[in-house]
Design a protein around this motif. Structure first.
Motif, PDB file in Angstrom:
ATOM      1  N   PHE A   7       1.003  -1.046   0.015  1.00  0.00           N
ATOM      2  CA  PHE A   7       0.005   0.029  -0.181  1.00  0.00           C
ATOM      3  C   PHE A   7       0.867   1.225   0.114  1.00  0.00           C
ATOM      4  CE2 PHE A   7      -1.466   3.255   3.073  1.00  0.00           C
ATOM      5  CZ  PHE A   7      -2.581   3.762   2.492  1.00  0.00           C
ATOM      6  N   LEU A   8       0.617   2.162  -0.879  1.00  0.00           N
ATOM      7  CA  LEU A   8       1.322   3.560  -0.803  1.00  0.00           C
ATOM      8  C   LEU A   8       0.000   4.532  -1.197  1.00  0.00           C
ATOM      9  CD1 LEU A   8       3.846   5.228  -0.932  1.00  0.00           C
ATOM     10  CD2 LEU A   8       3.955   4.931  -3.480  1.00  0.00           C
ATOM     11  N   MET A   9       0.030   5.524  -0.307  1.00  0.00           N
ATOM     12  CA  MET A   9      -0.593   6.575  -0.220  1.00  0.00           C
ATOM     13  C   MET A   9      -0.078   7.941  -0.466  1.00  0.00           C
ATOM     14  SD  MET A   9      -4.331   7.658   1.814  1.00  0.00           S
ATOM     15  CE  MET A   9      -3.290   7.960   3.146  1.00  0.00           C
ATOM     16  N   LYS A  10      -0.231   8.975  -1.297  1.00  0.00           N
ATOM     17  CA  LYS A  10       0.195  10.202  -1.210  1.00  0.00           C
ATOM     18  C   LYS A  10      -0.543  11.042  -0.304  1.00  0.00           C
ATOM     19  CE  LYS A  10       2.995  10.235  -5.406  1.00  0.00           C
ATOM     20  NZ  LYS A  10       3.210  11.355  -6.660  1.00  0.00           N
ATOM     21  N   LEU A  11      -0.074  11.670   0.691  1.00  0.00           N
ATOM     22  CA  LEU A  11      -0.907  12.593   1.582  1.00  0.00           C
ATOM     23  C   LEU A  11      -1.350  13.820   0.589  1.00  0.00           C
ATOM     24  CD1 LEU A  11       1.061  12.296   4.862  1.00  0.00           C
ATOM     25  CD2 LEU A  11      -0.902  11.189   4.064  1.00  0.00           C
ATOM     26  N   GLU A  12      -2.388  14.549   0.895  1.00  0.00           N
ATOM     27  CA  GLU A  12      -2.928  15.346   0.283  1.00  0.00           C
ATOM     28  C   GLU A  12      -1.933  16.640   0.371  1.00  0.00           C
ATOM     29  OE1 GLU A  12      -6.908  18.215  -0.626  1.00  0.00           O
ATOM     30  OE2 GLU A  12      -6.994  16.762   1.164  1.00  0.00           O
ATOM     31  N   PRO A  13      -1.270  17.238  -0.896  1.00  0.00           N
ATOM     32  CA  PRO A  13      -0.450  18.273  -0.853  1.00  0.00           C
ATOM     33  C   PRO A  13      -1.339  19.318  -0.481  1.00  0.00           C
ATOM     34  CG  PRO A  13      -0.882  17.737  -3.046  1.00  0.00           C
ATOM     35  CD  PRO A  13      -1.490  16.646  -2.100  1.00  0.00           C
ATOM     36  N   LYS A  14      -0.812  20.650   0.211  1.00  0.00           N
ATOM     37  CA  LYS A  14      -1.397  21.829   0.385  1.00  0.00           C
ATOM     38  C   LYS A  14      -0.552  22.857   0.639  1.00  0.00           C
ATOM     39  CE  LYS A  14      -4.800  23.723   3.543  1.00  0.00           C
ATOM     40  NZ  LYS A  14      -5.604  23.359   5.017  1.00  0.00           N
ATOM     41  N   LYS A  15      -0.997  24.050  -0.139  1.00  0.00           N
ATOM     42  CA  LYS A  15      -0.489  25.152  -0.322  1.00  0.00           C
ATOM     43  C   LYS A  15      -1.177  26.487   0.392  1.00  0.00           C
ATOM     44  CE  LYS A  15       1.792  23.859  -4.600  1.00  0.00           C
ATOM     45  NZ  LYS A  15       1.727  24.218  -6.006  1.00  0.00           N
TER      46      LYS A  15
END
Length: 315
Positions: free
Chosen positions: A306-314
């Motif tokens: 399992f691999l999940m990218k955490l939601e990017p935020k600016k």
């Protein structure tokens, strides 16, 4: 001799910087010419991103003539998180990396095969008009959470624990960042503290501390290079190389910490990962026939999970 070594060390690093500019231009024109550029022209002061993942492997045998463990299972977890801050001429980069792996087998019992906590913080002030060079200060903390053992056959010997060892680096120098994928930090003014909090390991003089002491202070030259990029479709690479040379004790024996991670994306949540790490520390003399010699340490882990990218935020 020490002054000569420092001059050669700094000259070599600056040669690497010059060569790296050429390599980056060549790579961008050849190998990565089909990769979509990750340009970031938006105005932001805070940016955060990261990945979290876990790889699981399990096997079982019953009446298997070729032999093997009746049951085996391994799990490897990892978390990488980044927080970047920039405003006017100032930048502040922060990263957290955590890895833990565990193996359970019928004949070998329970053992960990990975355990690392790594915190890096770097503050910089832009000193040129091309946005490439920054006068910077760096902080790094690296240790582990759980007890570690070396095994000879099925005999275990206690070798490490939380804060045993732990490495703390405070450094002032120059940071070269030609783009958002590559950085090279160079410092001739670096303090490194080695901590061995465990009394048993401290009394043995493990990791180079004086027997009975819990810390060792060192002063020297330090360089760290990091690279992060999508190198092909669905393949991401992250790597970091740290080099440290102590001025007062065997400066020619440079300590090395080199970590690499390749991620191969299969679908939205499933990926394969490959980790390859190298460590050389001349003060870690726990190898050899009499446990009195340093060695190049290597760790290699591969898995699918399992691999999940955490939601990017600016912001």
């Amino acid at each position: 001799m020490k002054q000569l070594f420092l001059i050669v060390f700094l000259f070599s690093i600056f040669k690497v910087v010059h060569a790296q500019e050429i390599v980056i231009k060549r790579i961008s024109g050849d190998i990565f010419k089909n990769v979509k550029k990750d340009a970031d022209t938006s105005k932001w002061t805070w940016k955060r991103n990261g990945i979290v993942g876990a790889n699981l492997a399990q096997g079982s045998l019953s009446n298997w003539a070729a032999g093997g463990d009746n049951f085996s299972m391994s799990i490897n977890t990892y978390l990488s998180y980044y927080i970047y801050h920039r405003v006017k001429r100032y930048t502040w980069d922060n990263s957290l990396d955590f890895n833990f792996g565990f193996v359970q087998a019928t004949t070998l019992g329970s053992r960990k095969n990975d355990d690392r906590i790594d915190i890096l913080s770097k503050f910089g002030y832009k000193v040129d008009t091309l946005n490439k060079w920054y006068a910077s200060a760096l902080f790094n903390f690296r240790s582990q959470f759980f007890d570690g053992y070396n095994f000879s056959g099925n005999t275990a010997s206690f070798s490490s624990s939380f804060l045993s060892p732990a490495y703390i680096i405070l450094s002032a120098g120059m940071d070269y960042k030609p783009n958002n994928k590559f950085s090279l930090f160079i410092s001739p003014l670096t303090s490194r503290w080695l901590i061995v909090a465990n009394k048993y390991l401290s009394d043995k003089g493990a990791y180079g501390v004086t027997p009975g002491k819990h810390s060792l202070s060192e002063f020297g030259a330090f360089a760290t290079m990091s690279y992060n990029n999508v190198i092909a479709k669905n393949i991401t690479y992250r790597g970091r190389l740290d080099l440290f040379s102590q001025y007062s004790h065997n400066p020619q024996n440079v300590d090395i910490y080199f970590t690499n991670m390749f991620s191969f994306k299969i679908n939205k949540l499933i990926s394969a990962t490959y980790n390859l790490d190298f460590i050389y520390d001349d003060d870690i003399k726990i190898f050899g026939a009499n446990n009195d010699a340093p060695r190049l340490q290597m760790k290699s882990l591969i898995g699918i999970g399992f691999l999940m990218k955490l939601e990017p935020k600016k912001i």
